[in-house]
Design an enzyme around this catalytic site. Sequence first.
Site, PDB file in Angstrom:
ATOM      1  N   GLU A  45       0.856  -1.190   0.000  1.00 13.17           N
ATOM      2  CA  GLU A  45       0.000   0.000   0.000  1.00 13.17           C
ATOM      3  C   GLU A  45       0.891   1.237   0.000  1.00 13.17           C
ATOM      4  OE1 GLU A  45      -2.649   2.526   3.185  1.00 13.17           O
ATOM      5  OE2 GLU A  45      -2.654   0.340   3.382  1.00 13.17           O
ATOM      6  N   ARG A  49       0.365  10.372   0.745  1.00 16.85           N
ATOM      7  CA  ARG A  49       0.754  11.398   1.714  1.00 16.85           C
ATOM      8  C   ARG A  49       1.949  12.206   1.233  1.00 16.85           C
ATOM      9  NH1 ARG A  49       0.316   8.267   7.586  1.00 16.85           N
ATOM     10  NH2 ARG A  49      -1.603   7.107   7.121  1.00 16.85           N
ATOM     11  N   THR A  73      -4.557   6.164   2.101  1.00 17.05           N
ATOM     12  CA  THR A  73      -4.886   7.550   2.428  1.00 17.05           C
ATOM     13  C   THR A  73      -5.742   8.180   1.325  1.00 17.05           C
ATOM     14  OG1 THR A  73      -2.689   7.627   3.462  1.00 17.05           O
ATOM     15  CG2 THR A  73      -3.974   9.645   3.513  1.00 17.05           C
ATOM     16  N   LYS A 133     -10.703  -2.080   7.150  1.00 19.22           N
ATOM     17  CA  LYS A 133      -9.492  -1.660   7.836  1.00 19.22           C
ATOM     18  C   LYS A 133      -9.886  -1.162   9.223  1.00 19.22           C
ATOM     19  CE  LYS A 133      -5.828   1.844   7.361  1.00 19.22           C
ATOM     20  NZ  LYS A 133      -5.197   2.811   6.442  1.00 19.22           N
TER      21      LYS A 133
END
Length: 212
Positions: A45, A49, A73, A133
């Site tokens: 992943e 960011r 994100t 998640k």
Amino acid sequence: MSQKIDLLKPVLTGQPVIPVLLIDKVEHAVPLARALAKGGLPAIEITLRTAAALQAIKAVADEVPEAIVGAGTILDAKNYQDAVAAGSRFIVSPGVTRNILDAANDSAVPLLPAAITPGEMLSLRDEGYRYLKFFPAEQSGGAAFLKAMSSPLADLSFCPTGGISLANANNYLSLPNVICVGGSWVAPANLVEAGDWDAITKLASDACKLKA
């Protein structure tokens, strides 16, 4: 609405740890993905960011066929669409909104959305989601909280992320409702910056020995 479980489940069941990566320099993406895959962690992943994130995803998608690159994100529909266009094969969000769910419904790429309260979990369950998640895991009650959810929400499975390390990963992986964990410890910033890919491969290999 469907979570596209047939596409997402193999990613989550294929390895006990999903590396969660913050990549500042595009040139690190390909050797990092190769090192992790070599160690047994092909699914990664890359979090959105940094300014380099989308280019990093594209580089891995184009140049590392053994990797399964996803994007984390994801905060809105545009993030979702941009990540898919870059080559992401799964999408991870730190929470969920109607816009993100709509983007997931419109896309062929599956979503792993985060939930930390029973209400959020039930809302996503109503939408047809069964894999979630749990983020931030350690700050939100940790393994004890997820254990408490395993009976009343027995048909939900979780990938806890946030504050997880080699030292506490098995606290989560031993739970019946945890399918894998997400962690950044397999690619520490100092090793990435130094280009010590062999050390990262060793960390990935050690992570693969965790109970899945």
